[in-house]
Design a protein around this motif. Structure first.
Motif, short mmCIF file in Angstrom:
data_model
loop_
_atom_site.label_atom_id
_atom_site.label_comp_id
_atom_site.label_asym_id
_atom_site.label_seq_id
_atom_site.Cartn_x
_atom_site.Cartn_y
_atom_site.Cartn_z
N GLN A 55 0.79 -1.19 0.01
CA GLN A 55 -0.12 -0.17 0.05
C GLN A 55 0.80 1.06 -0.18
OE1 GLN A 55 -3.45 -0.11 2.49
NE2 GLN A 55 -3.69 2.51 2.52
N ALA A 56 1.89 1.12 0.82
CA ALA A 56 2.85 2.22 0.73
C ALA A 56 3.50 2.62 -0.55
CB ALA A 56 4.11 1.99 1.82
N ALA A 57 3.89 1.48 -1.39
CA ALA A 57 4.13 1.76 -2.90
C ALA A 57 3.16 2.21 -3.52
CB ALA A 57 4.77 0.34 -3.23
N ALA A 58 1.91 1.82 -3.52
CA ALA A 58 0.71 2.47 -4.23
C ALA A 58 0.48 3.71 -4.09
CB ALA A 58 -0.55 1.50 -3.95
N GLU A 59 0.80 4.38 -2.80
CA GLU A 59 0.46 5.87 -2.54
C GLU A 59 1.44 6.51 -3.10
OE1 GLU A 59 0.29 5.20 1.80
OE2 GLU A 59 -2.01 4.85 1.87
N GLN A 60 2.81 5.98 -2.97
CA GLN A 60 3.96 6.84 -3.68
C GLN A 60 3.69 6.81 -5.05
OE1 GLN A 60 6.42 8.70 -1.89
NE2 GLN A 60 6.84 9.23 -3.84
N GLY A 61 3.51 5.72 -5.79
CA GLY A 61 3.13 5.52 -7.13
C GLY A 61 2.28 6.52 -7.56
N LEU A 62 1.05 6.44 -6.84
CA LEU A 62 -0.09 7.51 -7.20
C LEU A 62 0.45 8.83 -7.17
CD1 LEU A 62 -2.84 8.01 -8.33
CD2 LEU A 62 -3.50 7.96 -5.58
N ALA A 63 1.19 9.42 -5.84
CA ALA A 63 1.51 10.43 -5.86
C ALA A 63 2.56 10.94 -7.20
CB ALA A 63 2.46 10.67 -4.58
N ASP A 64 3.38 10.02 -7.46
CA ASP A 64 4.46 10.44 -8.57
C ASP A 64 3.76 10.62 -9.96
OD1 ASP A 64 6.30 10.22 -6.66
OD2 ASP A 64 7.01 8.11 -7.24
N TYR A 65 2.65 9.67 -10.01
CA TYR A 65 1.96 9.67 -11.35
C TYR A 65 1.21 11.08 -11.27
CZ TYR A 65 -1.51 8.77 -14.78
OH TYR A 65 -2.38 8.64 -16.03
N VAL A 66 0.63 11.61 -10.35
CA VAL A 66 -0.12 12.78 -10.27
C VAL A 66 0.89 13.93 -10.47
CG1 VAL A 66 -1.27 14.51 -8.66
CG2 VAL A 66 -1.97 11.98 -8.80
N GLN A 67 1.86 14.04 -9.98
CA GLN A 67 2.99 15.01 -10.01
C GLN A 67 3.50 15.02 -11.51
OE1 GLN A 67 6.85 14.23 -7.97
NE2 GLN A 67 6.89 16.51 -7.63
N ARG A 68 3.69 13.93 -12.15
CA ARG A 68 4.02 13.88 -13.37
C ARG A 68 3.09 14.40 -14.31
NH1 ARG A 68 5.79 8.58 -12.39
NH2 ARG A 68 3.88 7.63 -13.63
N LYS A 69 1.77 14.13 -14.23
CA LYS A 69 0.76 14.64 -14.89
C LYS A 69 0.54 16.23 -14.66
CE LYS A 69 -0.88 11.39 -17.48
NZ LYS A 69 -0.87 11.40 -18.89
N GLN A 70 0.80 16.63 -13.64
CA GLN A 70 0.64 18.12 -13.21
C GLN A 70 1.93 18.86 -13.85
OE1 GLN A 70 0.32 17.76 -9.10
NE2 GLN A 70 -1.79 18.16 -9.27
N GLN A 71 2.94 18.41 -13.78
CA GLN A 71 4.12 18.88 -14.53
C GLN A 71 4.13 19.23 -15.97
OE1 GLN A 71 7.33 16.53 -13.07
NE2 GLN A 71 7.77 17.50 -11.02
N GLN A 72 3.29 18.21 -16.61
CA GLN A 72 2.71 18.34 -17.96
C GLN A 72 1.86 19.28 -18.37
OE1 GLN A 72 1.97 14.08 -18.96
NE2 GLN A 72 4.06 13.44 -18.66
#
Length: 244
Positions: A55-72
């Protein structure tokens, strides 16, 4: 008599001094050993367990995904079925489940109980929600010795499975297992009754499409093992033959 008494006193004094010296010599070693053990206990990484680590990996993965999309600039489609484009920032991890599977040779071997063929795959999937609405899944697995998010999406499965789990929530989460039979292109939810401890199965959309059996009119209707085994065998054989 006095001489004997003095000799005895000197002997006792000598023994006492020797014991004191021995204590002073050994005390630092014992203290260092205790300090070392405390340091190891303090700095040893906690054993989070599979679910917590995943679950910790899922939360981190989602946060990274959102950040990448926002940077785009938030442009373009996302892996999730969002009510509004701006809802990407409101996504959160909301529970998950381990993916189980069944080896095709076990199905073909003619064993009589599906529940005894099921094995954990080591892959976990976690619901992504906006508010109470499931909008997708994050899939995580161990890679190079640590949990990592490996894929995002599956909005349709997230919505269907979330509804199905809620429908059978009365049995308790420990009595539900998600099963994916890859060679049959079939997803099932195993539901174990807390009263008779019998395992029954709710076929998801993929199973209803892949198996040549009457799909339940509603998800409340669960199938017994004998209703699924032959259709599963046929689907496995059909798909394996198609690969040859």
């Amino acid at each position: 008599m006095r001489t004997d008494r003095d000799s005895t006193l000197r002997l006792r004094r000598g023994i006492g001094l020797a014991l004191s010296a021995l204590a002073l010599m050994t005390a630092p070693a014992v203290q260092a050993q205790n300090v070392g053990a405390a340091a190891v206990a303090r700095f040893k990484a906690p054993d989070l367990g599979d679910r917590a680590g995943a679950q910790a990996a899922a939360e981190q993965g989602l946060a990274d995904y959102v950040q990448r999309k926002q940077q785009q600039g938030g442009a373009g489609a996302t892996a999730f079925d969002l009510p509004r484009a701006g809802d990407l920032a409101n996504t959160r991890i909301a529970g998950g489940f381990e993916v189980h599977t069944i080896a095709p040779q076990d199905i073909a071997a003619g064993r009589s109980e599906l529940r005894h063929m099921v094995q954990a795959s080591g892959i976990w999937r976690f619901f992504v929600k906006v508010g109470t609405r499931p909008v997708g899944l994050v899939t995580v697995q161990r890679m190079d010795g640590r949990w990592q998010a490996v894929s995002f999406g599956g909005a349709g499965l997230a919505q269907e499975l979330s509804e199905l789990m809620a429908e059978h929530a009365d049995v308790g989460a420990d009595h539900l297992r998600f099963i994916r039979v890859h060679q049959a292109q079939t997803d099932l939810l195993e539901v174990v009754s807390p009263t008779d401890l019998q395992a029954r199965y709710a076929p998801l959309a993929s199973a209803r499409a892949a198996l040549s059996t009457e799909a339940p009119a509603t998800t409340s209707k669960l199938l017994d093992t004998y209703e699924l085994l032959e259709p599963l065998r046929n689907a496995v054989k059909r798909n394996l033959n198609g690969q040859n």
